[in-house]
Design an enzyme around this catalytic site. Structure first.
Site, PDB file in Angstrom:
ATOM      1  N   CYS A 175       0.803  -1.222   0.000  1.00  0.00           N
ATOM      2  CA  CYS A 175       0.000   0.000   0.000  1.00  0.00           C
ATOM      3  C   CYS A 175       0.842   1.282   0.000  1.00  0.00           C
ATOM      4  O   CYS A 175       0.282   2.376  -0.094  1.00  0.00           O
ATOM      5  CB  CYS A 175      -0.936   0.007   1.207  1.00  0.00           C
ATOM      6  SG  CYS A 175      -1.821  -1.526   1.443  1.00  0.00           S
ATOM      7  N   HIS A 204      -2.949   7.906   5.964  1.00  0.00           N
ATOM      8  CA  HIS A 204      -3.119   6.595   5.346  1.00  0.00           C
ATOM      9  C   HIS A 204      -4.561   6.149   5.580  1.00  0.00           C
ATOM     10  O   HIS A 204      -5.203   5.645   4.669  1.00  0.00           O
ATOM     11  CB  HIS A 204      -2.119   5.597   5.919  1.00  0.00           C
ATOM     12  CG  HIS A 204      -2.081   4.313   5.168  1.00  0.00           C
ATOM     13  ND1 HIS A 204      -1.794   4.250   3.815  1.00  0.00           N
ATOM     14  CD2 HIS A 204      -2.306   3.036   5.558  1.00  0.00           C
ATOM     15  CE1 HIS A 204      -1.846   2.994   3.410  1.00  0.00           C
ATOM     16  NE2 HIS A 204      -2.158   2.235   4.448  1.00  0.00           N
ATOM     17  N   GLU A 212      -2.027   5.377  13.621  1.00  0.00           N
ATOM     18  CA  GLU A 212      -1.626   6.596  12.913  1.00  0.00           C
ATOM     19  C   GLU A 212      -1.911   7.841  13.754  1.00  0.00           C
ATOM     20  O   GLU A 212      -1.077   8.752  13.838  1.00  0.00           O
ATOM     21  CB  GLU A 212      -2.341   6.690  11.573  1.00  0.00           C
ATOM     22  CG  GLU A 212      -1.870   7.846  10.711  1.00  0.00           C
ATOM     23  CD  GLU A 212      -2.363   7.760   9.272  1.00  0.00           C
ATOM     24  OE1 GLU A 212      -1.833   8.511   8.434  1.00  0.00           O
ATOM     25  OE2 GLU A 212      -3.271   6.952   8.988  1.00  0.00           O
ATOM     26  N   LYS A 236      -9.520   8.053   1.240  1.00  0.00           N
ATOM     27  CA  LYS A 236      -9.943   6.683   0.946  1.00  0.00           C
ATOM     28  C   LYS A 236     -11.438   6.514   1.208  1.00  0.00           C
ATOM     29  O   LYS A 236     -12.070   5.621   0.634  1.00  0.00           O
ATOM     30  CB  LYS A 236      -9.152   5.686   1.799  1.00  0.00           C
ATOM     31  CG  LYS A 236      -7.694   5.505   1.401  1.00  0.00           C
ATOM     32  CD  LYS A 236      -7.007   4.479   2.276  1.00  0.00           C
ATOM     33  CE  LYS A 236      -5.563   4.243   1.870  1.00  0.00           C
ATOM     34  NZ  LYS A 236      -4.683   5.394   2.154  1.00  0.00           N
ATOM     35  N   HIS A 295      -9.409   2.335  -1.152  1.00  0.00           N
ATOM     36  CA  HIS A 295      -7.979   2.092  -0.977  1.00  0.00           C
ATOM     37  C   HIS A 295      -7.428   1.501  -2.270  1.00  0.00           C
ATOM     38  O   HIS A 295      -7.609   0.317  -2.552  1.00  0.00           O
ATOM     39  CB  HIS A 295      -7.767   1.134   0.192  1.00  0.00           C
ATOM     40  CG  HIS A 295      -6.339   0.986   0.613  1.00  0.00           C
ATOM     41  ND1 HIS A 295      -5.266   1.334  -0.195  1.00  0.00           N
ATOM     42  CD2 HIS A 295      -5.780   0.527   1.775  1.00  0.00           C
ATOM     43  CE1 HIS A 295      -4.144   1.101   0.443  1.00  0.00           C
ATOM     44  NE2 HIS A 295      -4.432   0.613   1.641  1.00  0.00           N
ATOM     45  N   PHE A 313       1.294  -2.891   4.602  1.00  0.00           N
ATOM     46  CA  PHE A 313       1.555  -4.223   5.125  1.00  0.00           C
ATOM     47  C   PHE A 313       3.048  -4.535   4.994  1.00  0.00           C
ATOM     48  O   PHE A 313       3.697  -4.134   4.018  1.00  0.00           O
ATOM     49  CB  PHE A 313       0.762  -5.270   4.336  1.00  0.00           C
ATOM     50  CG  PHE A 313      -0.666  -5.416   4.767  1.00  0.00           C
ATOM     51  CD1 PHE A 313      -1.150  -4.831   5.919  1.00  0.00           C
ATOM     52  CD2 PHE A 313      -1.560  -6.160   3.995  1.00  0.00           C
ATOM     53  CE1 PHE A 313      -2.469  -4.983   6.320  1.00  0.00           C
ATOM     54  CE2 PHE A 313      -2.881  -6.322   4.376  1.00  0.00           C
ATOM     55  CZ  PHE A 313      -3.331  -5.730   5.543  1.00  0.00           C
TER      56      PHE A 313
END
Length: 402
Positions: free
Chosen positions: A162, A294, A305, A326, A331, A390
């Site tokens: 990502c 994110h 975050e 997003k 995403h 990830f």
């Protein structure tokens, strides 16, 4: 070290097929997430996504080209055309020799893989198209952009889940800042919304069945999207000398690895990435007005975050605006940072901060100004764009208004 600016931007995503349309949708808080439309969706438990609708490849490419292009390559080429045309650059002689392409993608030509596995295993065919490998390889989009525009400089693809496009843009920034190339084409592209792509993500059990609600206490997971965001990164004096319209300045970046867990995010990794970007850019934390988060809409990511932002910015965190687009476009995995960079440009250039839509309930562990549900007019001179992937692959870009 050279200053680096953005002189062209292009996109196609669930909100719109170009940059003006995307920015208007972000201003309006439009949700591009809806029912998925492709083969065998009835076999999926997750049936929503930020899918690109209304895109007709034949309007952009001829038959010979389409035999070579997976949809992720198509998206990248369409977005690159918009960005390069906006930049006004002509790639001749030495500029062509030194300009390259660095893109990010996580899945590459996964649609091509899905189609051909189906042909072999389900339909019993013993032969596949001779261009399957050129279509599915992750580097295909970067190669075809370089060929379409005669770009003969350093070109390659980055794949860090990502964070792929943020890592790619960070590398392009470093090439221009160091003087290796006066211009780089960069960003990311992704097209994982096919049966196999969604089915694989279902297995992680992090997907929402109804909506993406970052930072909202009632969130229930992420929603996949697709599309591309492509930019022209150019050395400042080169852009200034030709009278280019400068969208914003890329001031710094940082990349860190959590080195801890393949799926669970680390606050320390995020902290080091944001702190490193500020240091690399020579920016004081008090200057930052907006963070494009994110913000996936999962409890682990959102809370980690927000805690990292609190640790970095201290009391200034209360004066920050932080939003996740997003919630609108989904995403887009390896392309998501590139699409989200448009929100940073909009904040810096137009003074409009994109909202986090779908925010319904306050979460005390996300106690920041998440710009809930409605865009906001505000003067922003410095912005950060976060990507935490990830595998603990983190990449943060720092940008300034010009």
């Amino acid at each position: 070290m050279h200053r680096v600016v953005i002189t062209g931007a292009g996109t196609i995503n669930a909100l719109a097929s170009n940059v003006p349309g995307t920015m208007q949708a972000m201003r309006d808080g439009v949700c591009g997430i809806g029912p998925l439309d492709f083969r065998d969706t009835d076999r999926l438990s997750i049936r929503i996504g930020g899918q690109v609708h209304g895109f007709t490849p034949e309007n952009h490419f001829n038959r010979q080209q389409l035999s070579l292009y997976d949809s992720f390559t198509q998206f990248a080429l369409v977005a690159a055309r918009e960005a390069i045309v906006q930049s006004g650059l002509t790639f001749d002689d030495e500029l062509a020799m030194r300009t390259g392409v660095i893109l990010g993608t996580a899945g590459g030509g996964i649609g091509t893989s899905d189609d051909n596995y189906r042909a072999v295993y389900e339909e019993g065919k013993n032969r596949v198209h001779p261009f399957v490998v050129p279509r599915l390889m992750n580097s295909a989009a970067a190669s075809h952009i370089s060929m379409e525009w005669n770009l003969q400089g350093p070109s390659f693809t980055v794949s860090t889940a990502c964070a792929s496009s943020n890592h790619a843009m960070a590398q392009a920034f470093a090439f221009v800042r160091s003087g290796v190339s006066p211009v780089m084409i960069t960003g990311g592209s992704e097209s994982m919304l096919c049966f196999g792509g969604v089915k694989a993500w279902e297995g992680l059990r992090v997907m929402s069945r109804d909506a993406c609600r970052p930072f909202s206490a009632n969130r229930n997971g992420m929603v996949q999207g697709e599309g591309a965001g492509i930019f022209v990164f150019e050395e400042y004096e080169h852009a200034k000398a030709r009278g280019a319209d400068i969208l914003c300045e890329v001031s710094g970046f940082s990349m860190t690895s959590d080195a801890s867990d393949i799926v669970m995010p680390s606050r320390d990794g995020a902290v080091r990435a944001m702190r490193g970007a500020l240091q690399n850019a020579g920016i004081d934390r008090s200057e930052v007005g907006y963070i494009n988060a994110h913000g996936t809409g999962t409890a682990a990511n959102d809370r980690t975050e927000c805690a990292a932002v609190r640790e970095i910015f201290g009391s200034h965190a209360d004066a920050l605006m932080i939003s996740s687009t997003k919630s609108m476009h989904g995403h887009a995995i390896g392309a998501t940072g590139a699409v989200e960079l448009l929100a940073c440009i909009m904040a810096l250039r137009d003074g409009v901060v994109a909202p986090t839509i779908g925010h319904e309930q306050h979460d005390p562990e996300c106690d920041l100004d998440v710009v809930p549900n409605e865009a906001r007019e505000a003067r922003v001179t410095v912005a950060l764009s976060n990507a935490f992937a990830f595998g603990g692959m983190n990449a943060v870009l720092a940008l300034r208004a010009v």
